[in-house]
Motif scaffolding. Structure first.
Motif, PDB file in Angstrom:
ATOM      1  N   GLY A 147       2.733   6.945  -7.294  1.00  0.00           N
ATOM      2  CA  GLY A 147       2.584   6.210  -6.044  1.00  0.00           C
ATOM      3  C   GLY A 147       2.269   4.748  -6.299  1.00  0.00           C
ATOM      4  O   GLY A 147       2.838   3.853  -5.651  1.00  0.00           O
ATOM      5  N   THR A 148       1.376   4.476  -7.237  1.00  0.00           N
ATOM      6  CA  THR A 148       1.061   3.091  -7.594  1.00  0.00           C
ATOM      7  C   THR A 148       2.275   2.400  -8.198  1.00  0.00           C
ATOM      8  O   THR A 148       2.551   1.235  -7.921  1.00  0.00           O
ATOM      9  N   PHE A 149       3.006   3.132  -9.046  1.00  0.00           N
ATOM     10  CA  PHE A 149       4.239   2.587  -9.624  1.00  0.00           C
ATOM     11  C   PHE A 149       5.207   2.175  -8.529  1.00  0.00           C
ATOM     12  O   PHE A 149       5.771   1.073  -8.559  1.00  0.00           O
ATOM     13  N   THR A 150       5.419   3.044  -7.549  1.00  0.00           N
ATOM     14  CA  THR A 150       6.350   2.762  -6.461  1.00  0.00           C
ATOM     15  C   THR A 150       5.910   1.545  -5.664  1.00  0.00           C
ATOM     16  O   THR A 150       6.719   0.657  -5.355  1.00  0.00           O
ATOM     17  N   TYR A 151       4.632   1.476  -5.334  1.00  0.00           N
ATOM     18  CA  TYR A 151       4.092   0.346  -4.560  1.00  0.00           C
ATOM     19  C   TYR A 151       4.279  -0.958  -5.336  1.00  0.00           C
ATOM     20  O   TYR A 151       4.771  -1.958  -4.794  1.00  0.00           O
ATOM     21  N   SER A 152       3.889  -0.949  -6.615  1.00  0.00           N
ATOM     22  CA  SER A 152       3.975  -2.155  -7.435  1.00  0.00           C
ATOM     23  C   SER A 152       5.425  -2.573  -7.668  1.00  0.00           C
ATOM     24  O   SER A 152       5.767  -3.761  -7.596  1.00  0.00           O
ATOM     25  N   ASN A 161      13.044  -8.223   2.388  1.00  0.00           N
ATOM     26  CA  ASN A 161      12.117  -7.779   3.436  1.00  0.00           C
ATOM     27  C   ASN A 161      11.691  -6.328   3.177  1.00  0.00           C
ATOM     28  O   ASN A 161      11.968  -5.428   3.975  1.00  0.00           O
ATOM     29  N   LEU A 162      11.036  -6.130   2.040  1.00  0.00           N
ATOM     30  CA  LEU A 162      10.553  -4.804   1.657  1.00  0.00           C
ATOM     31  C   LEU A 162       9.069  -4.704   1.962  1.00  0.00           C
ATOM     32  O   LEU A 162       8.321  -5.679   1.781  1.00  0.00           O
ATOM     33  N   ASN A 163       8.652  -3.538   2.398  1.00  0.00           N
ATOM     34  CA  ASN A 163       7.235  -3.295   2.669  1.00  0.00           C
ATOM     35  C   ASN A 163       6.715  -2.296   1.642  1.00  0.00           C
ATOM     36  O   ASN A 163       7.106  -1.119   1.676  1.00  0.00           O
ATOM     37  N   PRO A 164       5.877  -2.728   0.689  1.00  0.00           N
ATOM     38  CA  PRO A 164       5.397  -1.818  -0.366  1.00  0.00           C
ATOM     39  C   PRO A 164       4.721  -0.565   0.177  1.00  0.00           C
ATOM     40  O   PRO A 164       4.863   0.516  -0.394  1.00  0.00           O
ATOM     41  N   LEU A 165       3.995  -0.710   1.295  1.00  0.00           N
ATOM     42  CA  LEU A 165       3.306   0.457   1.856  1.00  0.00           C
ATOM     43  C   LEU A 165       4.319   1.460   2.422  1.00  0.00           C
ATOM     44  O   LEU A 165       4.170   2.674   2.238  1.00  0.00           O
ATOM     45  N   SER A 166       5.357   0.957   3.082  1.00  0.00           N
ATOM     46  CA  SER A 166       6.402   1.846   3.592  1.00  0.00           C
ATOM     47  C   SER A 166       7.100   2.555   2.428  1.00  0.00           C
ATOM     48  O   SER A 166       7.430   3.746   2.511  1.00  0.00           O
ATOM     49  N   MET A 207       6.095   9.405  -1.124  1.00  0.00           N
ATOM     50  CA  MET A 207       5.312  10.619  -0.889  1.00  0.00           C
ATOM     51  C   MET A 207       6.183  11.701  -0.247  1.00  0.00           C
ATOM     52  O   MET A 207       6.137  12.871  -0.642  1.00  0.00           O
ATOM     53  N   MET A 208       6.998  11.289   0.730  1.00  0.00           N
ATOM     54  CA  MET A 208       7.916  12.237   1.365  1.00  0.00           C
ATOM     55  C   MET A 208       8.888  12.806   0.339  1.00  0.00           C
ATOM     56  O   MET A 208       9.075  14.030   0.243  1.00  0.00           O
ATOM     57  N   ALA A 209       9.499  11.923  -0.452  1.00  0.00           N
ATOM     58  CA  ALA A 209      10.486  12.355  -1.441  1.00  0.00           C
ATOM     59  C   ALA A 209       9.861  13.246  -2.503  1.00  0.00           C
ATOM     60  O   ALA A 209      10.456  14.242  -2.934  1.00  0.00           O
ATOM     61  N   MET A 210       8.648  12.895  -2.923  1.00  0.00           N
ATOM     62  CA  MET A 210       7.967  13.676  -3.951  1.00  0.00           C
ATOM     63  C   MET A 210       7.704  15.102  -3.464  1.00  0.00           C
ATOM     64  O   MET A 210       7.928  16.080  -4.192  1.00  0.00           O
ATOM     65  N   PHE A 211       7.264  15.221  -2.214  1.00  0.00           N
ATOM     66  CA  PHE A 211       6.954  16.553  -1.691  1.00  0.00           C
ATOM     67  C   PHE A 211       8.210  17.368  -1.392  1.00  0.00           C
ATOM     68  O   PHE A 211       8.131  18.583  -1.236  1.00  0.00           O
ATOM     69  N   THR A 267      13.441   6.040  -5.073  1.00  0.00           N
ATOM     70  CA  THR A 267      13.026   5.617  -3.733  1.00  0.00           C
ATOM     71  C   THR A 267      13.141   4.110  -3.577  1.00  0.00           C
ATOM     72  O   THR A 267      13.685   3.602  -2.590  1.00  0.00           O
ATOM     73  N   VAL A 268      12.622   3.377  -4.565  1.00  0.00           N
ATOM     74  CA  VAL A 268      12.651   1.908  -4.506  1.00  0.00           C
ATOM     75  C   VAL A 268      14.088   1.396  -4.509  1.00  0.00           C
ATOM     76  O   VAL A 268      14.436   0.475  -3.748  1.00  0.00           O
TER      77      VAL A 268
END
Length: 449
Positions: free
Chosen positions: A91-96, A108-113, A119-123, A177-178
């Protein structure tokens, strides 16, 4: 012997380019994020196994009648840290990773989104599914060590696939995801809201189409694999398991030690970069050791037994600089380094001695930690010392770190032996270097008169 400037520049450029890549920087951020979680989990694990660590008459009974009443609570806290490491790390990797693209490509990317989409993809990859009788069904299984209900594999450590064993899968899912999010935004696949709409609402709608794309791509990939009797997690676990097995061999472990110090010699923080890549392995192995496995490469074997005093295993050498060095330069550097060295910090040595780009000290800088690593590896794998089951804070002083890692006094003794072996390697080289510097200082002093 001198190293050419062109070689220095070429290698520094190549190594620096690798270390500065977007993926590596995001991996490094992810590595930092799990430090606190793994240490907190390790502390409560040690509280669970105190009777094993202190095998003295009467202690087990005292423990059972006091702290032992709370062992299940300690297990819950352990599960809440080590049991969700895949989510924290990936999750931290994806955000960063998203934030880096946002800042460097001005998207126009939102790291939190992006984090929520991960999280959705992981589950989507967590439940175990099978194609049976013409439809997708959840796996249902029951054994002594593992329960799979509704497709979710669980044990006393929590949901299996979101723990340390799922970090590698999480990294791949996070990267995917990114890239999907980035692709959709670059091609304007997003719902744009009027300027009057609050930012929070606008961000939710702007990530709607990317979110659908992520869900569809991951689901389709998973479904295709399910048709052939596997799934994303199982497929990605194959290379992870292969690499993990190599890293757990003596030669694989020595290659990791070499790479750390090879990068450091060029002034690149090798410990941070390489550890970011092997963190999923050592965390997964540490969790397995708790369940009865027997891995050496688990927790933090580097700071416990290998690089005591800092990269290069320089603690013993630093003590020698303070107590025995004849040259003023080395003695003063030793004084500046002696306290940090006991907490595995040695930048004053690396850049002040210096070791970086110093051909005369390259051999001991690499060989000393390799020697201490060999001693540590064979002491643990031959069961002379207990296996590593906890991750100690990396600045933990010599002896205490080994004790915490193994929950055994033998681990503390092994750490001291490893540091001694490293100093034996350092001694002839640093003694010669001291004589060379002393001669130069004496010649400079004579020129004054």
């Amino acid at each position: 012997m001198k190293i050419s400037d062109s070689f220095k520049e070429s290698m520094t450029e190549k190594v620096g380019k690798f270390a500065g890549s977007r993926f590596v920087r995001a991996i490094m951020d992810a590595g930092y994020s799990v430090i606190a979680f793994s240490i907190i989990g390790a502390v409560f694990l040690i509280l669970q196994i105190l009777p094993q660590a202190f095998q003295i008459p009467g202690f087990a009974e005292l423990y059972a009648n006091t702290v032992g009443h709370f062992t299940n609570l300690f297990q819950v806290i352990y599960n809440s840290t080590m049991g969700i490491l895949a989510l924290v790390f990936a999750g931290t990797f994806t955000y960063s990773y998203t934030k880096i693209y946002q800042e460097e490509e001005h998207l126009n990317l939102n790291p939190l989104s992006s984090l929520f989409m991960f999280m959705m993809a992981m589950f989507i990859t967590v439940p175990q599914l099978v194609w049976k009788n013409g439809s997708v069904e959840f796996v249902q299984s029951l054994s002594k060590t593992n329960i799979i209900g509704g497709g979710y594999a669980v044990s006393t450590s929590g949901v299996t696939r979101i723990a340390a064993v799922g970090i590698f899968t999480g990294l791949v899912v996070g990267w995917l995801t990114v890239q999907i999010y980035r692709f959709t935004i670059k091609h304007n696949w997003a719902i744009k809201m009027p300027a009057a709409v609050p930012a929070g609402v606008a961000n939710s709608f702007s990530s709607l189409i990317p979110g659908f794309c992520v869900a569809i791509v991951v689901s389709v990939l998973n479904m295709l694999l399910i048709f052939v009797g596997t799934d994303i997690f199982k497929v990605l676990y194959i290379p992870f398991s292969f690499i993990s097995n190599i890293a757990d061999t003596w030669w694989g472990f020595l290659v990791i030690i070499f790479l750390i110090h090879f990068l450091w010699w060029f002034g690149i923080h090798g410990a941070t970069i390489i550890s970011s890549f092997y963190t999923p392995i050592v965390l997964a192995n540490m969790a397995s050791n708790k369940l009865g496995a027997d891995h050496f490469f688990a927790g933090d074997p580097m700071n416990a037994f290998v690089i005591i005093g800092g990269s290069g295993a320089t603690l013993g050498m630093t003590i020698w600089l303070v107590s025995r060095a004849k040259s003023i330069q080395l003695r003063e550097i030793g004084k500046a380094e002696i306290v940090p060295a006991f907490f595995n910090i040695n930048e004053p040595i690396l850049f002040g001695l210096p070791i970086v780009y110093n051909v005369q000290l390259f051999i001991p800088f690499v060989l000393a930690p390799i020697a201490s690593g060999i001693v540590g590896y064979f002491a643990v794998t031959t069961h002379l010392v207990d296996k590593i089951i906890a991750q100690q804070p990396w600045p933990t002083p010599i002896g205490l770190g080994g004790f915490m890692a193994t929950a055994s006094w033998k681990g503390g003794i092994l750490a001291i032996i490893c540091a001694t072996v490293a100093f034996v390697v350092w001694y002839p080289f640093i003694r010669h270097y001291d004589r060379v510097l002393l001669k130069q200082e004496q010649e400079q002093e004579q020129k004054k008169y």
